[in-house]
Design a protein around this motif. Structure first.
Motif, mmCIF file in Angstrom:
data_model
loop_
_atom_site.group_PDB
_atom_site.id
_atom_site.type_symbol
_atom_site.label_atom_id
_atom_site.label_comp_id
_atom_site.label_asym_id
_atom_site.label_seq_id
_atom_site.Cartn_x
_atom_site.Cartn_y
_atom_site.Cartn_z
ATOM 1 N N ALA A 199 13.246 -19.786 3.802
ATOM 2 C CA ALA A 199 13.657 -18.692 4.796
ATOM 3 C C ALA A 199 12.404 -18.157 4.744
ATOM 4 N N ALA A 200 12.279 -17.320 3.681
ATOM 5 C CA ALA A 200 11.125 -16.228 3.349
ATOM 6 C C ALA A 200 9.787 -16.784 3.705
ATOM 7 N N GLY A 201 9.770 -18.121 3.184
ATOM 8 C CA GLY A 201 8.234 -18.701 3.473
ATOM 9 C C GLY A 201 8.008 -19.082 5.037
ATOM 10 N N ARG A 202 9.086 -19.189 5.699
ATOM 11 C CA ARG A 202 9.025 -19.220 7.137
ATOM 12 C C ARG A 202 8.768 -17.765 7.856
ATOM 13 N N LEU A 203 9.560 -16.859 7.226
ATOM 14 C CA LEU A 203 9.267 -15.245 7.700
ATOM 15 C C LEU A 203 7.870 -14.961 7.301
ATOM 16 N N ARG A 204 7.313 -15.304 6.238
ATOM 17 C CA ARG A 204 5.786 -15.134 5.946
ATOM 18 C C ARG A 204 4.980 -15.588 6.799
ATOM 19 N N ALA A 205 5.097 -16.997 7.188
ATOM 20 C CA ALA A 205 4.473 -17.773 8.474
ATOM 21 C C ALA A 205 4.357 -16.943 9.720
ATOM 22 N N SER A 206 5.360 -16.402 9.882
ATOM 23 C CA SER A 206 5.689 -15.399 11.229
ATOM 24 C C SER A 206 4.871 -14.189 11.167
ATOM 25 N N ALA A 207 5.123 -13.662 10.153
ATOM 26 C CA ALA A 207 4.272 -12.229 9.488
ATOM 27 C C ALA A 207 2.670 -12.630 9.813
ATOM 28 N N GLY A 208 2.171 -13.746 9.437
ATOM 29 C CA GLY A 208 0.920 -14.197 9.630
ATOM 30 C C GLY A 208 0.571 -14.221 10.851
ATOM 31 N N ARG A 209 1.295 -14.854 11.850
ATOM 32 C CA ARG A 209 1.071 -15.096 13.079
ATOM 33 C C ARG A 209 1.082 -13.972 14.086
ATOM 34 N N PHE A 210 1.826 -13.037 13.630
ATOM 35 C CA PHE A 210 2.103 -11.771 14.440
ATOM 36 C C PHE A 210 2.157 -10.649 13.443
ATOM 37 N N PRO A 211 1.140 -10.221 13.020
ATOM 38 C CA PRO A 211 0.775 -9.109 11.941
ATOM 39 C C PRO A 211 1.022 -7.802 12.743
ATOM 40 N N VAL A 257 11.455 -13.386 -4.114
ATOM 41 C CA VAL A 257 10.864 -14.463 -3.324
ATOM 42 C C VAL A 257 9.467 -13.913 -2.542
ATOM 43 N N TRP A 258 9.508 -13.033 -1.968
ATOM 44 C CA TRP A 258 8.509 -12.397 -0.951
ATOM 45 C C TRP A 258 7.228 -12.469 -2.051
ATOM 46 N N ALA A 259 7.407 -12.078 -3.287
ATOM 47 C CA ALA A 259 6.187 -11.860 -4.162
ATOM 48 C C ALA A 259 5.458 -13.231 -4.380
ATOM 49 N N THR A 260 6.253 -14.324 -4.146
ATOM 50 C CA THR A 260 5.559 -15.671 -4.561
ATOM 51 C C THR A 260 4.501 -15.885 -3.420
ATOM 52 N N GLY A 261 4.504 -15.402 -2.290
ATOM 53 C CA GLY A 261 3.448 -15.734 -1.296
ATOM 54 C C GLY A 261 3.659 -16.920 -0.576
ATOM 55 N N GLU A 262 4.785 -17.640 -0.909
ATOM 56 C CA GLU A 262 4.709 -18.923 -0.359
ATOM 57 C C GLU A 262 5.013 -18.861 1.478
ATOM 58 N N VAL A 263 4.213 -19.862 2.054
ATOM 59 C CA VAL A 263 4.271 -19.951 3.306
ATOM 60 C C VAL A 263 4.848 -21.438 3.723
ATOM 61 N N VAL A 264 5.909 -21.299 4.558
ATOM 62 C CA VAL A 264 6.659 -22.546 4.952
ATOM 63 C C VAL A 264 6.343 -22.524 6.617
ATOM 64 N N MET A 265 5.855 -23.751 7.077
ATOM 65 C CA MET A 265 5.410 -23.885 8.386
ATOM 66 C C MET A 265 6.640 -24.882 9.296
ATOM 67 N N CYS A 266 7.185 -25.833 8.301
ATOM 68 C CA CYS A 266 7.926 -27.039 9.010
ATOM 69 C C CYS A 266 8.841 -27.442 7.803
ATOM 70 N N ASP A 267 9.833 -27.645 8.060
ATOM 71 C CA ASP A 267 10.719 -28.564 6.981
ATOM 72 C C ASP A 267 11.677 -29.684 7.586
ATOM 73 N N SER A 268 12.067 -30.476 6.777
ATOM 74 C CA SER A 268 12.912 -31.559 6.964
ATOM 75 C C SER A 268 13.434 -32.345 5.715
ATOM 76 N N GLY A 269 14.335 -32.733 5.855
ATOM 77 C CA GLY A 269 14.928 -33.513 4.444
ATOM 78 C C GLY A 269 16.362 -33.444 4.575
ATOM 79 N N ARG A 270 16.786 -33.262 3.412
ATOM 80 C CA ARG A 270 18.368 -33.448 3.313
ATOM 81 C C ARG A 270 18.862 -32.156 2.982
ATOM 82 N N ARG A 271 19.938 -31.668 3.398
ATOM 83 C CA ARG A 271 20.792 -30.511 3.055
ATOM 84 C C ARG A 271 22.037 -30.627 2.685
ATOM 85 N N ARG A 272 22.282 -29.870 1.827
ATOM 86 C CA ARG A 272 23.698 -29.862 1.246
ATOM 87 C C ARG A 272 24.475 -28.635 1.573
ATOM 88 N N LEU A 273 25.480 -28.665 2.210
ATOM 89 C CA LEU A 273 26.375 -27.560 2.543
ATOM 90 C C LEU A 273 27.920 -27.821 2.458
#
Length: 131
Positions: free
Chosen positions: A18-30, A52-68
Motif C-alpha cells: 500500500a505504501a508502494g502504491r501511495l508512492r507511485a501516486s505521489a510520483g504521478r501527482f507531485p 516502510v516509506w523510507a524504503t522508497g519502494e514503488v508498486v504499480m500493480c499487484d496480483s497473486g494470492r491474499r490471505r485474510l
C-alpha cells in the motif's frame, strides 16, 4: 470490530504494498496537496509508515494470492487482481481490487455462505456455476 492486522494475517506485506502504491501516486501527482497532506499525517503519526516509506519502494500493480481472516469463516486464501483504470491528465485514476476463489474450493463455499448473508443478495438471481 476487527483490526486490520487480525483480518489480514499478512499485514506487513500488504502495508508495504500500500505504501508502494501511495508512492507511485505521489510520483504521478507531485503537486497534489491532499496527497502530500496524507503522507505527512501518516509520517507524523506512524513509526511503521515512516519505516516502510523510507524504503522508497514503488508498486504499480499487484496480483497473486491474499490471505485474510473473516470471523465467520476463518482464514481464506483468495486470488487477488488489481485493475488500474487510468484517468484524464491531472485527475486521479481508480483501482478495482477483485478477490475470488477457485471453483470447488472451501474458499468458494465460504464466499457463497457470506454472500447469502448480505441483505442485497436476497434479491439477486443465483448465477449458474462455471464448469
Amino acid at each position: 470490530m476487527n483490526s486490520p492486522r487480525r483480518v489480514f494475517p499478512d499485514w506487513q506485506a500488504l502495508a508495504t504494498e500500500a505504501a508502494g502504491r501511495l508512492r507511485a501516486s505521489a510520483g504521478r501527482f507531485p503537486d497534489d496537496r491532499e496527497l502530500t497532506w496524507l503522507i505527512g499525517e501518516l509520517s507524523a503519526h506512524s513509526e511503521e509508515f515512516r519505516r516502510v516509506w523510507a524504503t522508497g519502494e514503488v508498486v504499480m500493480c499487484d496480483s497473486g494470492r491474499r490471505r485474510l481472516h473473516h470471523p465467520a469463516t476463518g482464514t481464506l486464501h483468495l486470488d487477488h487482481d488489481a485493475l488500474h483504470i487510468p484517468a484524464a491528465p491531472g485527475e486521479t485514476g481508480l483501482v478495482l481490487h477483485v478477490l475470488s476463489a477457485e471453483h470447488g474450493t472451501p474458499e468458494e463455499a465460504a464466499l457463497t455462505r457470506l454472500a447469502a448473508t448480505l441483505p442485497a443478495a436476497r434479491h439477486l438471481p443465483q448465477a449458474a456455476p462455471n464448469r
